[in-house]
Design an enzyme around this catalytic site. Structure first.
Site, PDB file in Angstrom:
ATOM      1  N   GLU A   1      -1.149  -8.125 -14.580  1.00  0.00           N
ATOM      2  CA  GLU A   1      -0.056  -7.527 -15.331  1.00  0.00           C
ATOM      3  C   GLU A   1       0.663  -8.620 -16.107  1.00  0.00           C
ATOM      4  OE1 GLU A   1       2.018  -5.602 -12.084  1.00  0.00           O
ATOM      5  OE2 GLU A   1       3.324  -7.288 -11.798  1.00  0.00           O
TER       6      GLU A   1
ATOM      7  N   HIS B   1       8.298  -5.252 -11.256  1.00  0.00           N
ATOM      8  CA  HIS B   1       8.015  -6.423 -10.435  1.00  0.00           C
ATOM      9  C   HIS B   1       8.844  -7.595 -10.935  1.00  0.00           C
ATOM     10  CE1 HIS B   1       3.754  -4.900  -9.224  1.00  0.00           C
ATOM     11  NE2 HIS B   1       4.712  -4.385  -8.472  1.00  0.00           N
TER      12      HIS B   1
ATOM     13  N   THR C   1       8.422  -3.487  15.842  1.00  0.00           N
ATOM     14  CA  THR C   1       9.419  -2.616  16.477  1.00  0.00           C
ATOM     15  C   THR C   1      10.335  -1.933  15.459  1.00  0.00           C
ATOM     16  OG1 THR C   1      10.828  -4.546  16.784  1.00  0.00           O
ATOM     17  CG2 THR C   1       9.467  -3.907  18.654  1.00  0.00           C
ATOM     18  N   GLY C   2      10.253  -2.332  14.182  1.00  0.00           N
ATOM     19  CA  GLY C   2      11.033  -1.666  13.145  1.00  0.00           C
ATOM     20  C   GLY C   2      10.320  -0.415  12.658  1.00  0.00           C
TER      21      GLY C   2
ATOM     22  N   TYR D   1      -4.665   0.885  -5.578  1.00  0.00           N
ATOM     23  CA  TYR D   1      -5.139   2.143  -4.992  1.00  0.00           C
ATOM     24  C   TYR D   1      -5.952   2.909  -6.036  1.00  0.00           C
ATOM     25  CZ  TYR D   1      -1.041   1.022  -2.121  1.00  0.00           C
ATOM     26  OH  TYR D   1      -0.094   0.400  -1.366  1.00  0.00           O
TER      27      TYR D   1
ATOM     28  N   ILE E   1       4.325  -8.286   3.725  1.00  0.00           N
ATOM     29  CA  ILE E   1       4.454  -7.053   2.956  1.00  0.00           C
ATOM     30  C   ILE E   1       5.838  -6.951   2.307  1.00  0.00           C
ATOM     31  CG2 ILE E   1       4.374  -4.520   3.087  1.00  0.00           C
ATOM     32  CD1 ILE E   1       1.694  -5.892   3.759  1.00  0.00           C
TER      33      ILE E   1
ATOM     34  N   GLU F   1       9.276  -6.754   0.451  1.00  0.00           N
ATOM     35  CA  GLU F   1       9.675  -7.061  -0.928  1.00  0.00           C
ATOM     36  C   GLU F   1      11.105  -7.562  -0.942  1.00  0.00           C
ATOM     37  OE1 GLU F   1      10.010  -3.710  -3.636  1.00  0.00           O
ATOM     38  OE2 GLU F   1      10.208  -2.351  -1.935  1.00  0.00           O
TER      39      GLU F   1
END
Lengths: 294, 379
Positions: A212, A250, A17-18, A162, A96, A98
């Site tokens: 990384e 990160h 709903t966000g 990606y 998801i 962060e």
């Protein structure tokens, strides 16, 4: 086949709903993902573009048979949302969001391991998982991936994931599943969890690993590859020239006390037989030659 | 977020951990006033976000007010590994009998909290680890269980902490664990932890790193934001909400996503260039954030050319290209820009950029080509 998710996976969205949850949840549905439910204790009984909203994960699982969850709630609520999903009966949780505190992540890792050992958490702070053509959970743009295999991808970085999908698509190479484990200090799913799953997946014939700087996850992955993997692996490590002591975006990407350098990771991976490229394009080329030789 | 020693001690004090009385001073006069309130002898200690203060002359014992003034004047303005001393911590001098080491941090490999304790304190723990690894007693704590008293006692025994200090050390470590977990710290390090001649176990130096992601639980942590070590460029970028890290080269770097930004820095180095910064503008890459990013980079006088490296995911190539065109129109840029645009609808995006291309705005098809071109322009 694919790992973790496929066309059978029924996904519940915590935070549908966000604005973010709605946007990506509906994009995931457009891709073909079975988006079966959302949760919001204040909006139970309503719907988001036809997707029913339930008070909590348990109610959503009972009504819809959801077996996976995707979490878009704000960082302060992630710890509770993950535990709610696990208690509700969901077996695969993708977070998801962060900005989750490291101590919350450490708690989640240990709490799931002790109380819900058969539940797998991906993230937090990750782009999600996509089994091209079957199921896309998270924020990956589905159309940059070619379906079918033979390559599986596991990555600590979003945009580089990606990039990898795209490099392979332009070379007409398909992907079984692409997993973004996220760049935080305590990810729920490790490189090794993914490598093991790819090793056991008959349709995955080669694996691309994108790491990384920071931590020792790549070194541990290298050990696993050396001793447990029969399938060829190509790789790339970002942050070769990152200065020590500076966090590069990160939370986990930092070289501190001489540990976590790209050089050490590249050496460990090469020692395990991984073909490491010095940039994403080179890694893609390595993978293309691996695929050509399969 | 790295805390100064005095901030770390204030943090410890809020969890009942014993430290010496002290005050912050920004001038020699303030140091004198502080010392007169505390009572000499005192220690005059440089407050900087780096180690090796003692060796650099940043920590001095002052027996009387004259020495306080002398040391405070000398230490203020001192350059310690690139950090200029702007503040002092004036602290009651402790009568030290023995020095130990204690810390808690997050063990990313073991996925547990890691406690380290050693009866050999006051020296770098890395040195102890290298020369006498058995002198460090380690304990791994499951966050679900916490640090239980019995485990803590065994740990103190394993570290060969003398009997006279054992009780005090156990008590202090349990409070330290509480501060570390409840305070959402990435690291709490006490080196040295001391046994005073009067038999008290207390903190002598404090190194604390807090998790900025936990600010929603600890709104008071915002005060530490202003004292983080950042250069001027980083300060400006931070104020504008950008993920920016200053480097010392001449190629300005803008990319979307932390991994791609890091990778861009690498590639610029690999083709013989030198990046001026790391800058991640996030997934969206709209005109607003692009313009802000270009402004920050343009203000850096070392920048000779700019590399915009964008991979379109959910955000389509046309939106990104429009954003670049709009941003370049809005901000007066002094250096040539090389764009690499790939991913979703890259062809459409490139078509939008095409009519705007000039000697000031160039485009290259791949990341490597763009890196080579931008490095040429910067040299």
């Amino acid at each position: 086949m694919s790992i973790f998710v496929d066309e059978q996976t029924r996904v519940l969205y915590q935070g549908l709903t966000g604005s973010q949850g709605r946007y990506y949840g509906l994009l995931n549905r457009d891709y073909g993902t079975q988006v079966v439910a959302g949760t919001n204790p204040k909006k139970a009984g309503s719907n988001v573009d036809g997707v029913p909203i339930f008070a909590d994960a348990a109610a959503a699982v009972e009504a819809t048979g959801a077996d996976a969850s995707c979490i878009f709630v704000p960082a302060p609520a992630v710890r509770d949302a993950v535990m709610e999903a696990a208690q509700g009966g969901v077996k695969f949780i993708v977070a998801i969001t962060e900005g989750v505190p490291a101590h919350d992540e450490l708690y989640l890792f240990n709490a799931l391991k002790r109380h819900y050992p058969d539940v797998l958490l991906l993230g937090p702070n990750c782009p999600g998982v996509i089994s091209p053509g079957k199921c896309n959970i998270g924020i990956t743009a589905g159309h940059i991936a070619k379906a079918g295999g033979p390559v599986g991808i596991v990555s600590r970085s979003g945009t580089l994931t990606y990039q990898a999908l795209y490099e392979l698509k332009t070379k007409d190479i398909g992907v079984t599943t692409c997993v973004g484990i996220g760049g935080d200090p305590v990810p729920g799913t490790s490189f090794i969890d993914c490598l093991r799953a790819f090793e056991n997946d008959p349709e995955t014939e080669a694996v691309m690993l994108i790491g990384e700087i920071g931590g020792s996850a790549e070194e541990q992955a290298a050990e696993f590859i050396k001793s447990h993997m029969s399938k060829p692996v190509a790789g790339y490590i970002a942050g070769v020239t990152a200065p020590p002591g500076k966090k590069m975006g990160h939370a986990g990407a930092i070289v501190s006390g001489g540990r976590g350098t790209a050089a050490a990771k590249i050496e460990a991976l090469r020692d395990a037989g991984v073909q490491v490229g010095l940039n994403p394009t080179e890694a893609g080329e390595h993978m293309a030659s691996i695929v050509a030789d399969l | 977020m790295d805390l100064f020693e005095h901030q770390g001690k204030e943090f410890f004090t809020s969890y009942g951990i014993p430290v010496s009385a002290g005050e912050v001073a920004f001038t020699a006069e303030e140091a004198l006033e502080a010392a007169s309130r505390i009572g000499t002898p005192v220690m005059v200690k440089a407050q900087v976000h780096t180690g090796g203060r003692g060796k650099a002359g940043g920590i001095k014992f002052a027996a009387n007010q004259a020495e306080v003034h002398l040391h405070a004047s000398n230490i203020l303005g001192l350059d310690i590994s690139g950090h200029v001393v702007e503040r002092l911590w004036i602290e009651k001098a402790a009568e030290i009998a023995e020095e130990y080491y204690a810390s808690f941090t997050l063990d990313r490999s073991a996925k547990k909290h890691l406690g380290m304790l050693s009866a050999q304190g006051g020296v770098e723990i890395e040195t102890v680890a290298a020369t006498n690894p058995t002198a460090i007693a380690r304990i791994w704590v499951d966050p679900l269980d916490g640090l239980r008293e019995a485990e803590c006692r065994k740990w103190v025994t394993a570290a060969n902490i003398p009997a006279a200090a054992a009780e005090g050390t156990v008590a202090l470590l349990r409070k330290l664990y509480r501060a570390y977990t409840e305070g959402d710290a990435d690291l709490v390090e006490v080196n040295p932890l001391v046994l005073t001649k009067s038999g008290l176990v207390q903190v002598l130096d404090a190194k604390v790193t807090l998790d900025a992601n936990s600010e929603f639980r600890h709104p008071q942590y915002r005060q530490y934001d202003a004292t983080q070590p950042r250069d001027e460029r980083e300060q400006t970028a931070h104020a504008k909400g950008l993920q920016y890290v200053g480097l010392d080269g001449s190629v300005g770097v803008i990319a979307n996503g932390a991994g791609l930004a890091m990778s861009t820095v690498d590639v610029v180095n690999q083709v013989g260039g030198s990046p001026a910064n790391f800058l991640d503008i996030g997934g969206g890459a709209n005109a607003e954030v692009m313009a802000t990013a270009l402004q920050v980079i343009n203000n850096d006088p070392a920048v000779k050319a700019i590399f915009i490296n964008i991979f379109g995911g959910i955000t389509r190539g046309e939106e990104i290209a429009n954003g670049i065109v709009e941003a370049v129109g809005r901000v007066q840029i002094d250096s040539p820009i090389v764009v690499r645009l790939d991913g979703t609808n890259a062809a459409q995006g490139r078509a939008i950029l095409e009519p705007h291309l000039s000697e000031a705005l160039l485009m290259q098809p791949t990341m490597l080509d763009a890196a080579r071109r931008v490095v040429e322009l910067a040299s």
